[in-house]
Design an enzyme around this catalytic site. Structure first.
Site, PDB file in Angstrom:
ATOM      1  N   LYS A  10       0.898  -1.302  -0.083  1.00  0.00           N
ATOM      2  CA  LYS A  10       0.166   0.036  -0.177  1.00  0.00           C
ATOM      3  C   LYS A  10       0.956   1.353   0.036  1.00  0.00           C
ATOM      4  O   LYS A  10       2.097   1.165   0.340  1.00  0.00           O
ATOM      5  CB  LYS A  10      -0.934  -0.130   1.079  1.00  0.00           C
ATOM      6  CG  LYS A  10      -2.028  -1.265   1.276  1.00  0.00           C
ATOM      7  CD  LYS A  10      -2.978  -1.105   2.340  1.00  0.00           C
ATOM      8  CE  LYS A  10      -4.061  -2.196   2.361  1.00  0.00           C
ATOM      9  NZ  LYS A  10      -4.987  -1.966   3.433  1.00  0.00           N
ATOM     10  N   TYR A  50     -12.512  -1.543  -3.711  1.00  0.00           N
ATOM     11  CA  TYR A  50     -12.967  -1.711  -2.298  1.00  0.00           C
ATOM     12  C   TYR A  50     -14.546  -1.560  -2.470  1.00  0.00           C
ATOM     13  O   TYR A  50     -15.025  -1.252  -1.302  1.00  0.00           O
ATOM     14  CB  TYR A  50     -12.466  -0.643  -1.380  1.00  0.00           C
ATOM     15  CG  TYR A  50     -10.932  -1.059  -0.890  1.00  0.00           C
ATOM     16  CD1 TYR A  50     -10.823  -2.089  -0.228  1.00  0.00           C
ATOM     17  CD2 TYR A  50      -9.844  -0.227  -1.021  1.00  0.00           C
ATOM     18  CE1 TYR A  50      -9.575  -2.581   0.245  1.00  0.00           C
ATOM     19  CE2 TYR A  50      -8.570  -0.782  -0.680  1.00  0.00           C
ATOM     20  CZ  TYR A  50      -8.638  -1.808   0.125  1.00  0.00           C
ATOM     21  OH  TYR A  50      -7.343  -2.274   0.693  1.00  0.00           O
ATOM     22  N   ASN A 113      -1.981   0.426   6.817  1.00  0.00           N
ATOM     23  CA  ASN A 113      -1.599  -0.882   7.522  1.00  0.00           C
ATOM     24  C   ASN A 113      -0.486  -1.802   6.439  1.00  0.00           C
ATOM     25  O   ASN A 113      -0.463  -2.984   6.532  1.00  0.00           O
ATOM     26  CB  ASN A 113      -2.473  -1.886   8.005  1.00  0.00           C
ATOM     27  CG  ASN A 113      -3.705  -2.047   6.868  1.00  0.00           C
ATOM     28  OD1 ASN A 113      -3.494  -1.599   5.729  1.00  0.00           O
ATOM     29  ND2 ASN A 113      -4.841  -2.661   7.274  1.00  0.00           N
ATOM     30  N   HIS A 116      -2.323  -5.468   1.605  1.00  0.00           N
ATOM     31  CA  HIS A 116      -3.579  -5.899   1.464  1.00  0.00           C
ATOM     32  C   HIS A 116      -3.394  -7.497   1.216  1.00  0.00           C
ATOM     33  O   HIS A 116      -2.280  -7.991   0.437  1.00  0.00           O
ATOM     34  CB  HIS A 116      -4.459  -5.108   0.351  1.00  0.00           C
ATOM     35  CG  HIS A 116      -5.572  -5.974  -0.190  1.00  0.00           C
ATOM     36  ND1 HIS A 116      -6.806  -5.949   0.447  1.00  0.00           N
ATOM     37  CD2 HIS A 116      -5.533  -6.996  -1.332  1.00  0.00           C
ATOM     38  CE1 HIS A 116      -7.527  -6.825  -0.114  1.00  0.00           C
ATOM     39  NE2 HIS A 116      -7.084  -7.160  -1.079  1.00  0.00           N
ATOM     40  N   GLU A 127     -10.307  -9.952  -7.232  1.00  0.00           N
ATOM     41  CA  GLU A 127      -9.308  -9.221  -7.354  1.00  0.00           C
ATOM     42  C   GLU A 127      -8.033  -9.310  -8.089  1.00  0.00           C
ATOM     43  O   GLU A 127      -7.701  -8.349  -8.665  1.00  0.00           O
ATOM     44  CB  GLU A 127      -8.619  -9.156  -5.800  1.00  0.00           C
ATOM     45  CG  GLU A 127      -9.858  -8.451  -4.668  1.00  0.00           C
ATOM     46  CD  GLU A 127      -9.103  -8.537  -3.368  1.00  0.00           C
ATOM     47  OE1 GLU A 127     -10.166  -8.353  -2.398  1.00  0.00           O
ATOM     48  OE2 GLU A 127      -8.297  -8.971  -2.842  1.00  0.00           O
TER      49      GLU A 127
HETATM   50  P1  ADP Z   1      -8.249  -6.428   5.617  1.00  0.00           P
HETATM   51  O1  ADP Z   1      -7.323  -5.668   4.877  1.00  0.00           O
HETATM   52  O2  ADP Z   1      -7.431  -7.130   6.848  1.00  0.00           O
HETATM   53  O3  ADP Z   1      -8.647  -7.600   5.053  1.00  0.00           O
HETATM   54  P2  ADP Z   1     -10.720  -5.018   5.942  1.00  0.00           P
HETATM   55  O4  ADP Z   1     -11.224  -5.842   4.414  1.00  0.00           O
HETATM   56  O5  ADP Z   1     -11.457  -5.070   6.971  1.00  0.00           O
HETATM   57  O6  ADP Z   1      -9.207  -5.490   6.290  1.00  0.00           O
HETATM   58  O7  ADP Z   1     -10.428  -3.582   5.447  1.00  0.00           O
HETATM   59  C1  ADP Z   1      -9.891  -3.181   4.287  1.00  0.00           C
HETATM   60  C2  ADP Z   1      -8.939  -2.044   4.446  1.00  0.00           C
HETATM   61  O8  ADP Z   1      -9.683  -1.025   5.046  1.00  0.00           O
HETATM   62  C3  ADP Z   1      -8.074  -2.363   5.587  1.00  0.00           C
HETATM   63  O9  ADP Z   1      -7.073  -3.155   5.290  1.00  0.00           O
HETATM   64  C4  ADP Z   1      -7.637  -0.988   6.244  1.00  0.00           C
HETATM   65  O10 ADP Z   1      -6.612  -0.448   5.296  1.00  0.00           O
HETATM   66  C5  ADP Z   1      -8.928  -0.235   6.028  1.00  0.00           C
HETATM   67  N1  ADP Z   1      -9.708  -0.283   7.046  1.00  0.00           N
HETATM   68  C6  ADP Z   1     -10.208  -1.329   7.884  1.00  0.00           C
HETATM   69  N2  ADP Z   1     -11.088  -1.067   9.071  1.00  0.00           N
HETATM   70  C7  ADP Z   1     -10.624   0.320   9.213  1.00  0.00           C
HETATM   71  C8  ADP Z   1     -11.228   1.495  10.111  1.00  0.00           C
HETATM   72  N3  ADP Z   1     -11.812   0.930  11.398  1.00  0.00           N
HETATM   73  N4  ADP Z   1     -10.673   2.434   9.984  1.00  0.00           N
HETATM   74  C9  ADP Z   1     -10.079   2.934   8.961  1.00  0.00           C
HETATM   75  N5  ADP Z   1      -9.530   1.968   7.806  1.00  0.00           N
HETATM   76  C10 ADP Z   1      -9.947   0.846   7.999  1.00  0.00           C
HETATM   77 MG    MG Z   2     -10.458  -7.484   3.380  1.00  0.00          MG
END
Ligand code: ADP
Ligand code: MG
Length: 139
Positions: A10, A50, A113, A116, A127
């Site tokens: 990212k 997304y 974070n 992905h 994806e």
């Molecule tokens: P993951 O990437 O672990 O599969 P999710 O699919 O739930 O997590 O969410 C997609 C992305 O959205 C996350 O990797 C993160 O960058 C962002 N995200 C998830 N939850 C939050 C939150 N509560 N606040 C801000 N950004 C979030």
């Molecule tokens: Mg996810």
């Protein structure tokens, strides 16, 4: 079971200049990179990618973040690649991620974070197809 999964390095990680440190962890864990490219996503591309999160309160912020700088897109292949890559990444929130995971090491926040990974076979199919055509996958 041999699987393919989509990995993204990212924008936060690209800005930190740690592409190599992330790819090294992929290779050390015996996942193969079978497709790779760097792109700067438009806001619209990030929103479509997304789409499942469109109702979430963080959708606008997330898609702004994902389009603020380039990303590295990869297809990883290996035994149980989907869940193994998620284990290597760590929990979504770096503060809750296990020691040694990429998000624990490099993530700044639950949004920023570092990486992905697809969350299952269906999303992996969507994806990978969203970013790569069949001729771009080397094996
Ligand atoms: P993951 O990437 O672990 O599969 P999710 O699919 O739930 O997590 O969410 C997609 C992305 O959205 C996350 O990797 C993160 O960058 C962002 N995200 C998830 N939850 C939050 C939150 N509560 N606040 C801000 N950004 C979030
Ligand atoms: Mg996810």
């Amino acid at each position: 079971m041999q699987q393919a999964t989509l990995a993204i390095i990212k924008p936060d990680a690209i800005k930190k200049n740690i592409i190599g440190q992330i790819v090294r962890r992929i290779e050390e864990n015996d996942l193969a990179v079978v497709a790779m490219k760097m792109v700067h996503l438009s806001r619209k591309m990030a929103e479509s990618f997304y789409y499942v999160h469109r109702e979430r309160p963080f959708f606008a912020s997330l898609t702004q973040f994902m389009s603020e700088a380039p990303v590295v897109l990869m297809v990883l292949r290996g035994e149980n690649a989907i869940s193994r890559w998620r284990d290597i990444m760590g929990a979504t929130d770096p503060a809750k991620a296990k020691e040694g995971t990429i998000r624990k090491l490099f993530g700044e926040s639950i949004e920023r974070n570092a990486v992905h990974g697809s969350d299952g076979p269906e999303s992996a199919g969507f994806e990978i197809g969203y970013f790569f055509s069949a001729v771009e996958l080397v094996r």
